[in-house]
Design an enzyme around this catalytic site. Structure first.
Site, PDB file in Angstrom:
ATOM      1  N   ASP A   1      -9.147 -21.054 -21.517  1.00 26.60           N
ATOM      2  CA  ASP A   1      -8.261 -22.005 -22.186  1.00 26.60           C
ATOM      3  C   ASP A   1      -8.470 -21.833 -23.695  1.00 26.60           C
ATOM      4  OD1 ASP A   1      -6.731 -24.365 -22.639  1.00 26.60           O
ATOM      5  OD2 ASP A   1      -7.470 -25.197 -20.759  1.00 26.60           O
TER       6      ASP A   1
ATOM      7  N   HIS B   1      -5.230 -31.182 -14.990  1.00 23.80           N
ATOM      8  CA  HIS B   1      -6.231 -32.172 -15.413  1.00 23.80           C
ATOM      9  C   HIS B   1      -5.652 -33.284 -16.279  1.00 23.80           C
ATOM     10  CE1 HIS B   1      -5.601 -29.381 -18.614  1.00 23.80           C
ATOM     11  NE2 HIS B   1      -6.207 -30.197 -19.457  1.00 23.80           N
ATOM     12  N   ASP B   2      -4.374 -33.182 -16.643  1.00 23.99           N
ATOM     13  CA  ASP B   2      -3.730 -34.209 -17.478  1.00 23.99           C
ATOM     14  C   ASP B   2      -2.791 -35.106 -16.686  1.00 23.99           C
ATOM     15  OD1 ASP B   2      -4.926 -33.250 -19.808  1.00 23.99           O
ATOM     16  OD2 ASP B   2      -3.252 -31.907 -20.261  1.00 23.99           O
TER      17      ASP B   2
ATOM     18  N   ASP C   1     -21.853 -29.569  -9.345  1.00 18.15           N
ATOM     19  CA  ASP C   1     -23.063 -29.664 -10.168  1.00 18.15           C
ATOM     20  C   ASP C   1     -24.221 -29.039  -9.412  1.00 18.15           C
ATOM     21  OD1 ASP C   1     -25.250 -30.447 -11.651  1.00 18.15           O
ATOM     22  OD2 ASP C   1     -25.143 -32.562 -11.039  1.00 18.15           O
TER      23      ASP C   1
ATOM     24  N   ASP D   1      -3.423 -23.858 -25.255  1.00 18.81           N
ATOM     25  CA  ASP D   1      -3.273 -25.307 -25.336  1.00 18.81           C
ATOM     26  C   ASP D   1      -2.346 -25.741 -26.477  1.00 18.81           C
ATOM     27  OD1 ASP D   1      -4.582 -27.971 -24.492  1.00 18.81           O
ATOM     28  OD2 ASP D   1      -4.864 -28.015 -26.662  1.00 18.81           O
TER      29      ASP D   1
ATOM     30  N   ASP E   1     -20.925 -27.378 -13.311  1.00 20.09           N
ATOM     31  CA  ASP E   1     -21.372 -26.288 -14.180  1.00 20.09           C
ATOM     32  C   ASP E   1     -20.856 -24.944 -13.671  1.00 20.09           C
ATOM     33  OD1 ASP E   1     -23.253 -25.613 -12.046  1.00 20.09           O
ATOM     34  OD2 ASP E   1     -24.378 -27.370 -12.728  1.00 20.09           O
TER      35      ASP E   1
ATOM     36  N   GLU F   1       1.026 -23.803 -23.158  1.00 17.83           N
ATOM     37  CA  GLU F   1       1.362 -25.195 -22.847  1.00 17.83           C
ATOM     38  C   GLU F   1       2.339 -25.654 -23.916  1.00 17.83           C
ATOM     39  OE1 GLU F   1      -0.732 -29.539 -22.262  1.00 17.83           O
ATOM     40  OE2 GLU F   1      -1.054 -28.362 -24.066  1.00 17.83           O
TER      41      GLU F   1
HETATM   42  C1  NOJ Z   1      -3.594 -30.485 -23.716  1.00 24.54           C
HETATM   43  C2  NOJ Z   1      -4.766 -30.499 -22.780  1.00 24.54           C
HETATM   44  O1  NOJ Z   1      -4.332 -30.127 -21.507  1.00 24.54           O
HETATM   45  C3  NOJ Z   1      -5.342 -31.890 -22.829  1.00 24.54           C
HETATM   46  O2  NOJ Z   1      -6.299 -32.104 -21.826  1.00 24.54           O
HETATM   47  C4  NOJ Z   1      -5.906 -32.120 -24.209  1.00 24.54           C
HETATM   48  O3  NOJ Z   1      -6.339 -33.457 -24.316  1.00 24.54           O
HETATM   49  C5  NOJ Z   1      -4.858 -31.860 -25.294  1.00 24.54           C
HETATM   50  N1  NOJ Z   1      -4.073 -30.689 -25.054  1.00 24.54           N
HETATM   51  C6  NOJ Z   1      -5.513 -31.705 -26.640  1.00 24.54           C
HETATM   52  O4  NOJ Z   1      -6.193 -30.487 -26.706  1.00 24.54           O
END
Ligand code: NOJ
Length: 570
Positions: free
Chosen positions: A126, A351-352, A49, A222, A57, A278
């Protein structure tokens, strides 16, 4: 040799691999830029940040380009930076060709592209094309009546089915204006687009081409497996709560590849970019239709190795089973085999996902040893390594005590599902703490100053309590740190023809304690060996030691110490 023979061969391979490499391929002449160097993934909200807002940012990314360069990365994948109400932290987009003011301006973005280019780094965007935000003007128009020009840009029905959204609750939401339900695979605020409508597809291709015209190096696409919906919308076999996962009803519906080939023709073809889709649960035998010469994308993020704790595939957190090393090895080896003629994105974190150290190593494992061991796999499998911010510093999971402290929308969905299934608050929280996506989203730890140098304000998510010892500044000065280990491994991998092009073979595949594999190119071989236990383990009797070139212990023994990992060259 067809792929099936190769898979069987690779699985059955033991000592023969040492003396008799199964397949010898010469150094590939046509290696593309995105195969040569790792990709560094940035979650901008948590990166740096520069304004004191508490949120990272784009200028923060610009400031840290030299840091990313020090990892010899060739590209940066930015998770969504478009205008968004941020219900799902940017995966709910309200304008496909803008920049979220939270992250900066288009001028900042243009500067980022230029500054990255000056360092030979490309920016990868993305693309979230399965759904938009419910605040996107397209949806506002679509929901306003049944006969507006965008009336069928989304999936509207008079009756709902028993499908459960991926973030919990019904996958259908009632809309007063239209007196109809709309489908949302993810959150209520993420309505699914209707890909059957050619105008929708055209608008999406135009948005992707807008970013290519700006000079981006490629796309991560995605949730792409959900874009094609089945012809008939019917109830699925219900789970105990009467609902069934929308994933089981809509993922990989036949006909999806027709859409994807059109997407490729209209956006990717003839451009020197890379694409990674993905694609949860594309089967290995179908992979050739998705990647490689017959396919659509250059690579596919499939989930088999990161979901080994969900053997029945439902990904319900409180259904997690203990993991077995042989399952991890099989998943990785199957993916290596299935992408032998194409390419594989090697990853443990994003990030998931929770942080990988705790996912793959037993409780009590030394974190630094484990982080280095996973790095050795990341950089020596065949494919492009993807480093997720903080992984190169050995970040660990965080722990909040109340569900109210979690920001991640899926954590709340999973918590509610666990409670509905009869788990106590404490039991449900154990699963949230283990699997929450917030584990990967705590702010980057840059130094020992307040808030780890991430922000001068109040961070949007608390900084991990370990930041005084685990941060970029401290690790930069320590020659034995995880960070410097990543830098050395990355530089080595990027200059090694064996690691870029060599054939993969797994050895001792029934062994539940050790993961050992080789990469072979001509008469050159590299072997990676990892002890996944916290005990001393003997090498297999016929193990051949080459020259040790990397290790997470400084010296060498004729056995493997707890969590010891080494790379040998022959
Ligand atoms: C996969 C993404 O990596 C995730 O972070 C997101 O919540 C879902 N797709 C929905 O877009």
């Amino acid at each position: 040799m067809d792929r099936r023979t190769f898979i069987k061969g690779a699985m059955a391979l033991t000592a023969a691999a040492w003396t008799n490499p199964m397949i010898i391929i010469s150094a590939a002449e046509n290696i593309s830029w995105w195969q040569k160097k790792p990709v560094y993934q940035i979650y901008p909200k948590s990166f740096l940040d520069t304004t004191g807002s508490g949120t990272g940012d784009l200028r923060g990314v610009i400031q840290k380009l030299d840091y990313i360069k020090s990892l010899d990365a060739g590209a940066i994948w930015l998770t969504p930076i478009y205008p968004s109400p941020m219900v799902d932290n940017g995966y709910d987009i309200s304008d496909y060709t803008g920049i979220n003011p939270l992250f900066g301006t288009m001028a900042d973005f243009d500067e980022l592209i230029a500054e990255a280019k000056a360092r030979d780094i490309k920016i990868v965007m993305d693309l979230v094309f399965n759904h938009t935000s419910d605040k996107h003007p397209w949806f506002l128009e679509s929901k306003s009546s049944r006969d507006n020009p965008k009336a069928d840009w989304y999936i509207w029905r008079d009756k709902k089915t028993n499908w459960r959204g991926i973030f919990g609750g019904s996958a259908w939401q009632w809309c007063e204006e239209r007196q109809q339900y709309y489908l949302h695979t993810f959150a209520t605020q993420q309505p699914d687009l209707n890909w059957e409508n050619p105008d929708v597809r055209r608008a999406l291709y135009d948005a992707a081409n807008f970013w290519l015209d700006k000079g981006v190096g490629g796309f991560r696409i995605d949730a792409i497996v959900y874009i094609k919906k089945p012809k008939d919308f019917v109830d699925g076999t219900p789970d105990a709560d009467g609902t069934c996962s929308v994933h089981n009803m809509t993922a990989n519906t036949p006909g999806i590849l027709d859409f994807l080939h059109e997407f490729k023709r209209e956006v990717f073809d003839g451009k020197n970019i890379f694409t990674v889709g993905e694609a949860n649960s594309v089967k290995p035998e179908d992979l050739k239709y998705w990647v490689g010469s017959q396919g659509v994308f250059n690579m596919l993020f499939e989930f088999s190795h990161v979901n080994i704790m969900f053997p029945n595939g439902d990904e319900v957190w409180h259904h997690a089973k203990p993991i077995r090393l042989t399952n991890l090895k099989k998943a990785l080896s199957d993916s290596q085999a299935a992408t032998r003629d194409s390419w594989y994105p090697i990853y443990f974190e994003n990030h998931d996902r929770s942080r990988s150290i705790e996912t793959f190593f037993p409780h009590g494992t030394d974190k630094i040893l484990a982080a280095k061991a996973l790095a050795m796999i990341l950089f020596t499998l065949r494919g492009t390594p993807f480093i997720y911010q903080g992984e190169e510093l050995g970040f660990a999971n965080t722990k909040f005590n109340s569900i109210d402290d979690y920001d991640d929308i899926s954590s709340r969905g999973e918590y509610n599902l666990a409670r509905a299934d009869g788990l106590s608050d404490k039991e449900a929280m154990r699963f949230v703490q283990r699997f929450s996506r917030d584990n990967a989203r705590t702010p980057m730890q840059w130094n020992t100053s307040a808030n780890a140098g991430f922000t001068a304000g109040k961070p949007w998510l608390p900084v991990h309590k370990d930041f005084k010892i685990c941060n970029a500044a401290v690790e930069d000065l320590d020659k034995n740190s995880v960070l410097n280990f990543y830098r050395q491994l990355s530089a080595f991998r990027n200059s090694s023809e064996v690691l870029i092009s060599g054939e993969y073979a797994e050895l001792y595949h029934n062994n539940e304690e050790l993961f050992i594999f080789t990469r072979t190119l001509g008469n050159k071989k590299i072997c990676t060996a990892i002890n996944f236990t916290t005990r001393k383990i003997n090498f297999p009797n016929d193990f051949k030691f080459g020259k040790k070139i990397f290790g997470n212990y400084p010296d060498e023994k004729n056995y493997l110490r707890p969590t010891e990992a080494a790379i040998y060259e022959f």
